[in-house]
Design an enzyme around this catalytic site. Structure first.
Site, PDB file in Angstrom:
ATOM      1  N   CYS A 287      13.137  25.889  -0.781  1.00 22.59           N
ATOM      2  CA  CYS A 287      13.157  25.546   0.489  1.00 22.59           C
ATOM      3  C   CYS A 287      13.584  26.217   1.947  1.00 22.59           C
ATOM      4  O   CYS A 287      12.533  26.246   2.873  1.00 22.59           O
ATOM      5  CB  CYS A 287      14.674  25.242   0.759  1.00 22.59           C
ATOM      6  SG  CYS A 287      15.239  23.451   0.031  1.00 22.59           S
TER       7      CYS A 287
HETATM    8  N1  LIG Z   1      15.474  21.335  -3.675  1.00 27.79           N
HETATM    9  C1  LIG Z   1      16.534  21.983  -2.532  1.00 27.79           C
HETATM   10  O1  LIG Z   1      17.435  22.072  -3.153  1.00 27.79           O
HETATM   11  C2  LIG Z   1      16.746  20.690  -1.694  1.00 27.79           C
HETATM   12  C3  LIG Z   1      17.249  21.149  -0.604  1.00 27.79           C
HETATM   13  C4  LIG Z   1      17.676  20.264   0.517  1.00 27.79           C
HETATM   14  C5  LIG Z   1      16.599  19.600   1.131  1.00 27.79           C
HETATM   15  N2  LIG Z   1      15.152  19.576   0.059  1.00 27.79           N
HETATM   16  C6  LIG Z   1      14.127  19.077   0.388  1.00 27.79           C
HETATM   17  O2  LIG Z   1      13.224  17.781  -0.206  1.00 27.79           O
HETATM   18  C7  LIG Z   1      12.270  17.309  -0.519  1.00 27.79           C
HETATM   19  C8  LIG Z   1      12.365  17.132  -1.954  1.00 27.79           C
HETATM   20  O3  LIG Z   1      12.666  18.601  -2.571  1.00 27.79           O
HETATM   21  P1  LIG Z   1      12.533  17.854  -4.146  1.00 27.79           P
HETATM   22  O4  LIG Z   1      13.064  19.431  -4.583  1.00 27.79           O
HETATM   23  O5  LIG Z   1      13.747  17.478  -4.484  1.00 27.79           O
HETATM   24  O6  LIG Z   1      11.326  17.900  -4.808  1.00 27.79           O
HETATM   25  P2  LIG Z   1      10.614  18.414  -6.357  1.00 27.79           P
HETATM   26  O7  LIG Z   1       9.329  18.717  -6.289  1.00 27.79           O
HETATM   27  O8  LIG Z   1      12.003  18.623  -7.351  1.00 27.79           O
HETATM   28  O9  LIG Z   1      10.671  16.549  -6.605  1.00 27.79           O
HETATM   29  C9  LIG Z   1       9.239  15.318  -5.763  1.00 27.79           C
HETATM   30  C10 LIG Z   1       9.100  14.085  -6.962  1.00 27.79           C
HETATM   31  O10 LIG Z   1       8.680  13.666  -6.019  1.00 27.79           O
HETATM   32  C11 LIG Z   1       8.028  12.343  -6.243  1.00 27.79           C
HETATM   33  N3  LIG Z   1       6.766  11.586  -6.257  1.00 27.79           N
HETATM   34  C12 LIG Z   1       5.761  12.571  -5.433  1.00 27.79           C
HETATM   35  N4  LIG Z   1       5.114  11.609  -4.535  1.00 27.79           N
HETATM   36  C13 LIG Z   1       5.287  10.586  -4.939  1.00 27.79           C
HETATM   37  C14 LIG Z   1       5.541   9.385  -4.857  1.00 27.79           C
HETATM   38  N5  LIG Z   1       4.036   8.632  -3.602  1.00 27.79           N
HETATM   39  N6  LIG Z   1       5.278   8.258  -5.394  1.00 27.79           N
HETATM   40  C15 LIG Z   1       6.977   8.617  -5.781  1.00 27.79           C
HETATM   41  N7  LIG Z   1       7.605  10.151  -6.478  1.00 27.79           N
HETATM   42  C16 LIG Z   1       6.561  10.681  -6.348  1.00 27.79           C
HETATM   43  C17 LIG Z   1       7.178  13.712  -7.843  1.00 27.79           C
HETATM   44  O11 LIG Z   1       6.575  13.672  -9.191  1.00 27.79           O
HETATM   45  C18 LIG Z   1       8.508  14.658  -8.301  1.00 27.79           C
HETATM   46  O12 LIG Z   1       9.633  14.837  -8.743  1.00 27.79           O
HETATM   47  C19 LIG Z   1      11.368  18.741  -0.010  1.00 27.79           C
HETATM   48  O13 LIG Z   1      11.386  17.240   1.443  1.00 27.79           O
HETATM   49  C20 LIG Z   1      12.770  19.342   0.255  1.00 27.79           C
HETATM   50  O14 LIG Z   1      12.122  20.554   1.529  1.00 27.79           O
HETATM   51  C21 LIG Z   1      15.382  20.209  -1.634  1.00 27.79           C
END
Ligand SMILES: NC(=O)c1ccc[n+]([C@@H]2O[C@H](COP(=O)([O-])OP(=O)(O)OC[C@H]3O[C@@H](n4cnc5c(N)ncnc54)[C@H](O)[C@@H]3O)[C@@H](O)[C@H]2O)c1
Length: 449
Positions: A287
């Protein structure tokens, strides 16, 4: 809401003695945010289907196994799968059979540092295609971190284009930023500090008021763009606090002042607070680096110069490299020396290595000809995807220490505090060793202390 003919799937159920709205929910993306959101909402009593393009993650969830390492998640999946939560590759079916869809796909950095919205675009187009011909009002909630304007001008626009439906009339577009901390994600889901809800129509706001009614934390209702900015402001402020204390810590070290005591002293001021004032080898993770970078890029694209954020990122770029400089001085050069790297995850409690300070440290050590023996309790599999055969992975932390000339402590896993470092040179990047443990190490040096 009940009585709303268009929202006929809504029922009420008593969960934990609280009356909550029970909804059919689809969650797009089952990564760190999606898996927690889906499991948490299922635990609250909603019927949840989560979708991913990655079959491995879908199969894992359906077999009650978390696709990520997160404390408490195995037990929770065991409770809610399959009665309240299922995973599928069938995007359209999941969206069509739900009232609310959460978008939880990744928003990584593009090569120029701006936000890469390709996953948002494709998920939104998929939602739009699924909504085509679906009767009734549908709410789409953006949980992914997206720069201000994206939910309405990109996501809602794509959904509208593919579905032929109108935002605000046929479907509602909301932004509910995610503030979870990896390692404490379930705690943060069930007991958040606050919930921010960005909406642009009254109906969507009312539906989300119902959805979040069982949470007793402060709730802030704002417009969509403001909710998007709150997430960036929050992460950028925390990143600024870290770079501030790191710069100050570097200087404290030259004066022989304990930066942690300074942090205690200023942290007692209620206007400042003690959190995020731990000097160390810099922030990483999925992030802060990418979100600050996306905000810098957005500001520059609008003609603003982000003077402060540029400095925050510059301090953070150089901070992990200070570990390598200290190691080089202590070892009298690094060529052919074996360096133990303890900690690869960007913080303890997670297997997430994205933008971890360990990455520039390992890259620089390799450039300088060092051999590396690394260990992390949870992050090694993910790290191997980036550095497969170029470094050796130890089976235990002690093995990494025993094989090394110099040891770098890069992640503050508590277990690293009670190892036998003997006479090895130990460089602590995260204040891992407490004052007692330091006394047992002959050659100890902190990055800022
Ligand atoms: N990880 C954190 O601590 C955190 C905290 C707050 C906000 N965020 C935000 O949340 C969002 C997600 O982060 P994350 O860490 O969970 O990401 P991640 O990469 O762990 O997970 C994203 C998932 O989405 C899937 N995906 C992508 N395209 C897709 C589609 N068209 N259909 C279905 N699935 C699809 C991917 O295969 C993956 O499993 C980001 O924008 C991030 O900035 C993350």
């Amino acid at each position: 809401m009940p009585g709303d003919a268009q929202f006929s799937l809504v029922t009420y159920a008593a969960v934990s003695c609280k009356l909550v709205v029970r909804l059919k929910i689809s969650v797009i993306g089952t990564g760190y945010v999606g898996a927690i959101t889906a499991a948490g909402l299922a635990k609250l009593g909603h019927d949840v289907v989560c979708v991913d393009v990655d079959k491995r993650k879908v199969d894992l969830i359906n077999s009650k196994t978390p696709p990520i390492f997160e404390e408490g998640l195995p037990g929770l999946l065991g409770e809610v799968v399959p009665s309240k939560l299922a995973a599928t590759l069938d995007f359209a079916l999941a969206v069509r059979n739900s009232d609310i869809t959460f978008i939880c796909v990744g928003t990584p950095s593009a090569p120029d540092g701006s936000i890469d919205l390709s996953y948002i675009r494709s998920a939104s187009a998929g939602i739009g295609a699924a909504l085509k011909g679906k009767p009734g009002f549908h709410v789409v909630v953006m949980k992914s971190t997206v720069v201000p304007g994206t939910s309405e001008t990109v996501a809602a626009a794509e959904i509208g284009k593919a579905s032929g439906k109108k935002a605000g009339k046929d479907f509602g577009m909301a932004m509910v930023p995610e503030f979870l901390r990896e390692g404490k994600a379930l705690e943060d889901f069930f007991s958040p500090d606050r919930i921010v809800v960005g909406t642009s129509d009254e109906k969507t706001r009312k539906i989300l008021e119902g959805l979040f009614s069982s949470f007793s934390c402060p709730k802030l209702y704002v417009d969509v763009k403001t909710a998007e900015m709150i997430k960036y402001a929050s992460n950028s402020f925390l990143a600024t606090k870290i770079s501030f204390i790191n710069e100050l810590g570097n200087f404290c070290k030259t004066l022989g002042i304990d930066t942690y005591k300074v942090a205690d002293g200023i942290g007692l001021d209620s206007r400042i607070g003690r959190k995020f004032l731990n000097s160390g080898c810099g922030f990483g993770g999925s992030c802060f680096p990418k979100d600050v970078s996306a905000l810098q890029h957005l500001m520059k694209s609008k003609g603003f110069e982000p003077i402060l954020l540029d400095s925050v990122m510059e301090v953070n770029r150089t901070q992990p490299l200070r570990m390598v400089d200290i190691a080089e001085k202590r070892a009298g050069g690094l060529s052919e020396k074996t360096v133990g790297v303890l900690g690869l995850a960007f913080k303890p409690g997670t297997d997430d290595v994205r933008d971890s300070p360990a990455i520039p440290i390992v890259e620089t050590l390799l450039e300088k000809g060092a051999k590396i023996v690394a260990f992390d309790p949870e992050g090694m599999e993910n790290f191997k995807r980036k550095f497969a055969s170029r470094i050796e992975y130890a089976k235990t932390a002690q093995e990494a220490i025993d094989k090394s000339d110099v040891v770098l402590l890069v992640t503050d896993w508590p277990a690293f505090n009670s190892l036998n470092y003997g006479s090895k040179s130990v460089i602590d990047g995260k204040n891992v060793l407490d004052y007692e443990s330091r006394k047992k190490v002959k050659n100890y040096e902190g990055i800022c202390w």
